[in-house]
Design an enzyme around this catalytic site. Structure first.
Site, short mmCIF file in Angstrom:
data_model
loop_
_atom_site.label_atom_id
_atom_site.label_comp_id
_atom_site.label_asym_id
_atom_site.label_seq_id
_atom_site.Cartn_x
_atom_site.Cartn_y
_atom_site.Cartn_z
N HIS A 1 21.65 -30.69 -18.47
CA HIS A 1 21.42 -29.52 -17.60
C HIS A 1 19.89 -29.35 -17.46
O HIS A 1 19.25 -28.68 -18.26
CB HIS A 1 22.08 -28.33 -18.28
CG HIS A 1 22.19 -27.09 -17.46
ND1 HIS A 1 21.45 -26.86 -16.34
CD2 HIS A 1 22.98 -26.00 -17.61
CE1 HIS A 1 21.78 -25.68 -15.84
NE2 HIS A 1 22.70 -25.14 -16.61
N ARG B 1 25.16 -26.87 -26.92
CA ARG B 1 23.91 -26.15 -26.59
C ARG B 1 23.74 -24.87 -27.42
O ARG B 1 22.71 -24.22 -27.34
CB ARG B 1 23.86 -25.82 -25.10
CG ARG B 1 24.90 -24.84 -24.61
CD ARG B 1 24.68 -24.52 -23.14
NE ARG B 1 25.65 -23.60 -22.61
CZ ARG B 1 25.51 -22.93 -21.48
NH1 ARG B 1 24.42 -23.08 -20.75
NH2 ARG B 1 26.44 -22.12 -21.05
N ASP C 1 25.77 -25.00 -5.74
CA ASP C 1 26.34 -25.38 -7.04
C ASP C 1 27.32 -26.52 -6.77
O ASP C 1 28.51 -26.31 -6.54
CB ASP C 1 27.04 -24.17 -7.67
CG ASP C 1 27.39 -24.40 -9.11
OD1 ASP C 1 27.22 -25.53 -9.59
OD2 ASP C 1 27.84 -23.45 -9.78
N GLU D 1 21.06 -32.51 -12.40
CA GLU D 1 21.56 -32.86 -13.73
C GLU D 1 22.37 -34.15 -13.70
O GLU D 1 23.39 -34.22 -13.01
CB GLU D 1 22.48 -31.73 -14.24
CG GLU D 1 21.94 -30.34 -13.94
CD GLU D 1 22.95 -29.22 -14.22
OE1 GLU D 1 23.92 -29.45 -14.96
OE2 GLU D 1 22.76 -28.12 -13.68
N ARG E 1 17.30 -20.34 -21.49
CA ARG E 1 17.46 -20.59 -20.05
C ARG E 1 16.26 -21.40 -19.55
O ARG E 1 15.21 -20.86 -19.21
CB ARG E 1 17.56 -19.24 -19.33
CG ARG E 1 17.63 -19.29 -17.85
CD ARG E 1 18.99 -19.57 -17.26
NE ARG E 1 20.01 -18.61 -17.63
CZ ARG E 1 21.32 -18.85 -17.45
NH1 ARG E 1 21.71 -20.00 -16.92
NH2 ARG E 1 22.22 -17.98 -17.81
C1 BG6 Z 1 25.21 -25.30 -13.72
C2 BG6 Z 1 26.60 -25.09 -13.17
O1 BG6 Z 1 25.14 -26.56 -14.32
O2 BG6 Z 1 24.94 -24.32 -14.72
C3 BG6 Z 1 26.76 -23.67 -12.67
O3 BG6 Z 1 26.85 -26.02 -12.14
C4 BG6 Z 1 26.37 -22.67 -13.72
O4 BG6 Z 1 28.09 -23.45 -12.24
C5 BG6 Z 1 24.98 -23.01 -14.22
O5 BG6 Z 1 26.40 -21.38 -13.18
C6 BG6 Z 1 24.47 -22.08 -15.32
O6 BG6 Z 1 25.39 -21.99 -16.33
P1 BG6 Z 1 25.08 -21.08 -17.60
O7 BG6 Z 1 26.35 -21.08 -18.41
O8 BG6 Z 1 23.93 -21.71 -18.32
O9 BG6 Z 1 24.73 -19.72 -17.07
#
Ligand code: BG6
Length: 321
Positions: free
Chosen positions: A175, A97, A220, A279, A75
């Site tokens: 992301h 990923r 979002d 992103e 994360r």
């Molecule tokens: C963002 C999305 O890019 O990633 C969100 O727009 C999402 O909708 C977020 O909640 C996190 O996603 P994840 O799968 O890494 O928890």
């Protein structure tokens, strides 16, 4: 890590392990950049990247509860969403990923108009396991480049290598978790008045109102047909991230805010205050590649001091850097 001109200038490329994620620490050669500590870490699991400045401070957010262990993506940093951004037939944000990438020591020629850059190439190809959920052969080459001023550039080249004559279609995003001092003091320039799809409302389409994008609750959104340059101003630190992109028309902006932050096991309760995802993406109009065709998408991040005039951040100056 090599430079575009010669591999003899390699100064540091160290592999270490943090749990089961192999991590490479790449530092620019002293002769290329004065502040030799500017650098990035690359995790082969997910092809994920983190990025530091000359004070060894993280410029990209990494969660205080990040789990450096498969099967989930770490994360933080920059994760690759491919072949699907968001929810759909595959797991959210696709499988790239959640796969181990390899270092590509012999990439095909990579046209570039700049020299003196340090880079590393990663590659991901179809696995037997993935063929069951996404039956396409592909080569995904990710080049991670550190510019002379410490800028971080990611270039993806995705090629359809199907031998059955079939095209494939995908969506994509870098992301990118930016580290911000205080989310309530952050402003994004370059997306105002644009149309967006609201992920919090089943991707309903809206038009952004007002002349400033600031944050006081969960967001979002997928902004559509955005300019190639977006500025993210960290008012508290008087520093601006400039995101430049190419081949990626959309831009996702995400912050889970307090309630969702608490619900995520790998995200600290207060982490949302120090993170903003912006992103470079291609979501609204998916990309289709015929066999033999290649797509390229680039995102470049740099950090500059914010311009500060009479208590107001001046977006024009930030954007013209
Ligand atoms: C963002 C999305 O890019 O990633 C969100 O727009 C999402 O909708 C977020 O909640 C996190 O996603 P994840 O799968 O890494 O928890």
């Amino acid at each position: 890590m090599r430079t575009a001109s010669t591999s003899s200038t390699v100064r540091a490329l160290m592999a270490s392990t943090r749990s089961s994620c192999v991590r490479f620490v790449a530092v620019l050669p002293r002769q290329i950049i004065n502040a030799s500590l500017i650098g990035y870490d690359i995790y082969l699991y997910g092809g994920q990247v983190t990025w530091k400045n000359e004070h060894r401070e993280e410029l990209l957010f990494v969660s205080s509860k990040a789990i450096f262990k498969p099967p989930k993506a770490i994360r933080g940093g920059i994760t690759i969403c491919f072949p699907q951004f968001g929810s759909g037939a595959l797991d959210r944000h696709g499988f790239a990923r959640n796969r181990f990438w390899s270092i590509d020591n012999d990439p095909p020629p990579f046209p570039t108009n700049t020299t003196n850059k340090a880079f590393i190439d990663l590659i991901l190809k179809q696995s037997e396991e993935d063929a069951k959920i996404w039956p396409h052969r592909y080569e995904f080459r990710l080049r991670i480049t550190l510019g002379p001023g410490g800028d971080l550039m990611l270039t993806s080249r995705i090629r359809n290598t199907n031998t059955d004559g079939k095209s494939f279609t995908f969506t994509f995003a870098y992301h990118t978790h930016l580290y911000v001092t205080d989310i309530s003091e952050v402003r994004v320039e370059g997306l105002e008045t644009l149309d967006y799809l609201d992920n919090l409302k089943d991707r309903e389409r809206f038009t952004e109102q007002g002349d400033a994008i600031t944050f006081e609750s969960e967001v979002d959104k997928i902004y559509l047909s955005t300019p190639t340059k977006i500025a993210i101003l960290d008012h508290e630190r008087k520093r601006t991230f400039v995101l430049r992109k190419d081949g990626l028309p959309d831009a996702v902006v995400w912050n889970p805010w307090d309630k969702k932050a608490k619900a995520m096991p790998d995200f600290g309760d207060d982490d949302y205050m120090h993170m903003l995802c912006v992103e470079a993406a291609c979501v609204e109009k998916p990309i289709t590649l015929k066999p033999g065709e290649e797509w390229k998408g680039r995102q470049e991040l740099s950090v500059v001091p914010s311009s500060y005039c009479s208590g107001q951040l001046d977006p024009r100056r930030a954007l013209s850097v």
